[in-house]
Design an enzyme around this catalytic site. Structure first.
Site, PDB file in Angstrom:
ATOM      1  N   LYS A  87       0.848  -1.057  -0.061  1.00 44.85           N
ATOM      2  CA  LYS A  87       0.059   0.083   0.101  1.00 44.85           C
ATOM      3  C   LYS A  87       0.786   1.122  -0.040  1.00 44.85           C
ATOM      4  CE  LYS A  87      -3.897   2.009   2.688  1.00 44.85           C
ATOM      5  NZ  LYS A  87      -4.832   1.858   3.857  1.00 44.85           N
ATOM      6  N   SER A 123      -9.582   1.522   3.003  1.00 43.71           N
ATOM      7  CA  SER A 123      -8.691   2.642   2.312  1.00 43.71           C
ATOM      8  C   SER A 123      -7.782   1.570   1.420  1.00 43.71           C
ATOM      9  CB  SER A 123      -7.901   3.547   3.007  1.00 43.71           C
ATOM     10  OG  SER A 123      -7.085   2.855   3.972  1.00 43.71           O
ATOM     11  N   SER A 175      -9.782  -0.905   7.013  1.00 40.27           N
ATOM     12  CA  SER A 175      -9.144  -0.768   5.857  1.00 40.27           C
ATOM     13  C   SER A 175      -8.367  -2.028   5.027  1.00 40.27           C
ATOM     14  CB  SER A 175      -8.087   0.301   5.661  1.00 40.27           C
ATOM     15  OG  SER A 175      -9.087   1.532   5.838  1.00 40.27           O
TER      16      SER A 175
END
Length: 490
Positions: free
Chosen positions: A110, A185, A209
């Site tokens: 990420k 996210s 997330s």
């Protein structure tokens, strides 16, 4: 060496990893498409010499070049570094040096996880040119374990949203339906793993997330106990709630990735000291004695009927695998969260000079923290500690909690962009409690909607109860075939 409690380096370098993977001296067949392989299967082939890290890396970059233009999962590719790293790891194997189950395994990160010398934007134009000097602690540990980093994955800006529709490089698209969100996210992580653009990925989880995109993308996402994996070197959202964890195709793969991530970090402000077991040993644990609790508040009228139906069917499977199921009540959680104050504290210095670069919805949420007083913040932290103690009482009667990962099916990207805050609040309804409690939670696939969208089942345990969580998740996975389905991308 005891399998019950092992040092991370000992696990990675010893024969325990080989036993977990079932490695023998026998030969393995070369796969037609190595990107179809799990981490565990790839590792077996690499260890045997039937598959090289270079071949695996090449296969993944080939797939990325073909498919990612439709998904927008990657922000930055690290192809040159990955190819060089693969060759170095092959040379180690030729010398008889094997780092463990992640040796030669391509992983993606990420884009809020720092990588030295590589762009790390946190999905924001504010950090469009940000290049860290050092790796995040989890990156250091992955590299030590022999992983190969393919690149950085798209995400909801600054992790302050659950849709991945707000990013400075455009929204992430769901591999099952490119018109709907992948969740967030860590949306790029979820999409990339589901589309076989990497063998596994790391995501971060402050309100769900990791688990939200895992549910929307039909993969496994694990948030371990708060502080078990260091968050040092990760762009923070809320240090009181932030976690980092694996996103994979199977529970077995999540256990292997988790093993490399965890362990005390003396420089990590949230890092805890804890005995680290062999997480892959959970795959052989019996589940027949486990007592399951169902927090009915997470099965509320807000939950989509298709999700409820899938989870109730999952519960019928779990009843046969365990000692039984009973309803439980969760501790009352504080109405306010430290995230508002902590997010503002981090961003305050950037707001004065780069305010115009923020996505409006992100900015709206961040500036709310400007009005939180020091006294209010201290009270928020006090309430958080109280509820983290209160959750222990729930586990006096049960071992694990079962719930829908999400209350809602994915919305269209257009709808998420029109109502970004509302979409996020609906998505975190069932996941955020376990960030507050700080307890481990995993999402595994448990069905599909009429539209063909994945549905997730959430399993949570007591603090440091990862073995039980992994054991039941694996047992359920093996009793069903939801994890075997893949999106029809070509």
């Amino acid at each position: 060496m005891s399998i019950g409690t092992v040092n991370r380096r000992e696990f990675l370098a010893s024969g325990v990893g080989a036993l977990v993977l079932g490695v023998t001296e026998s030969s393995f067949a070369q796969p037609t498409d190595p990107t179809d392989l799990s981490i565990a299967a790839s590792s077996r082939l690499i260890r045997s010499g039937a598959l090289s890290p270079s071949e695996l890396v090449s296969a993944y970059f080939g797939r990325i070049s073909t498919l990612d233009r439709r998904l927008n999962a990657f922000v930055t590719l690290m192809e040159e570094q990955a190819v060089t790293r693969a060759r170095e790891l092959e040379q180690e194997l030729a010398r008889g040096e094997w780092r463990g189950p992640l040796h030669g395994i391509p992983i993606a990160l990420k884009d809020n996880i720092d990588t030295a010398g590589v762009l790390t934007t946190a999905g924001s134009a504010v950090f469009a040119d940000r290049i860290p000097d050092t790796d995040a602690e989890v990156v250091t540990r992955l590299m030590e374990a022999g992983a190969i980093i393919l690149g950085k994955l798209n995400m909801h800006e600054f992790a302050y949203g659950a849709t991945s529709a707000a990013s400075h490089v455009g929204p992430v698209r769901n591999p099952w339906d490119v018109n709907v969100i992948p969740g967030g996210s860590s949306g790029g992580s979820g999409a990339a793993v589901a589309a076989r653009l990497c063998a596994g990925a790391l995501g971060t989880d402050t309100g769900g997330s990791v688990r939200i995109p895992a549910a929307h993308c039909g993969i496994v996402g694990l948030k371990a106990t708060y502080g078990l994996a260091s968050i040092r070197g990760i762009v923070p959202l809320s240090v009181s709630l932030d976690h980092v964890g694996p996103m994979c195709r199977t529970v077995a793969d999540a256990a292997l990735l988790l093993q490399a991530l965890v362990g005390y970090d003396p420089a990590g402000i949230t890092s805890i000291r804890a005995a680290i077991p062999n997480y892959s040993s959970a795959l052989q644990r019996r589940t027949s004695t486990l007592r399951l609790g169902v927090p009915r508040e997470l099965f509320s009228e807000n939950v989509d009927p298709q999700i409820l139906r899938a989870v109730e069917q999952a519960l019928s499977v779990l009843r046969d695998l365990t000692a039984g199921v009973q309803d439980v009540e969760l501790p009352v959680r504080p109405q306010e969260s430290p995230v508002v104050a902590e997010a503002y504290a981090y961003h305050e210095e950037y707001l004065s000079e780069r305010r115009a670069l923020y996505n409006p919805s992100t900015l709206e949420r961040i500036v709310r923290g400007a009005n939180v007083s020091a006294a209010d913040y201290v009270e928020l932290l006090y309430d958080l500690e109280l509820v983290r103690k209160a959750i222990d009482d729930v586990f006096s009667d049960v071992d694990l909690l079962i719930s829908p990962t999400l209350a809602r099916l994915p919305v269209t990207i257009e709808a998420a962009q029109e109502s970004p805050v509302a979409a996020t609040l609906e998505l975190i309804e069932n996941t955020s409690p376990f960030n507050v409690y700080g307890t481990p939670a995993i999402s595994v696939p448990c069905g599909f909607s009429d539209e063909g969208w994945p549905i997730g089942l959430q399993i949570s345990g007591r603090a440091l109860g990862e073995l039980d969580v992994l054991a039941l998740a694996h047992a359920y996975e093996q009793a069903t075939n939801w994890h075997e389905r893949t999106p029809s991308l070509s």
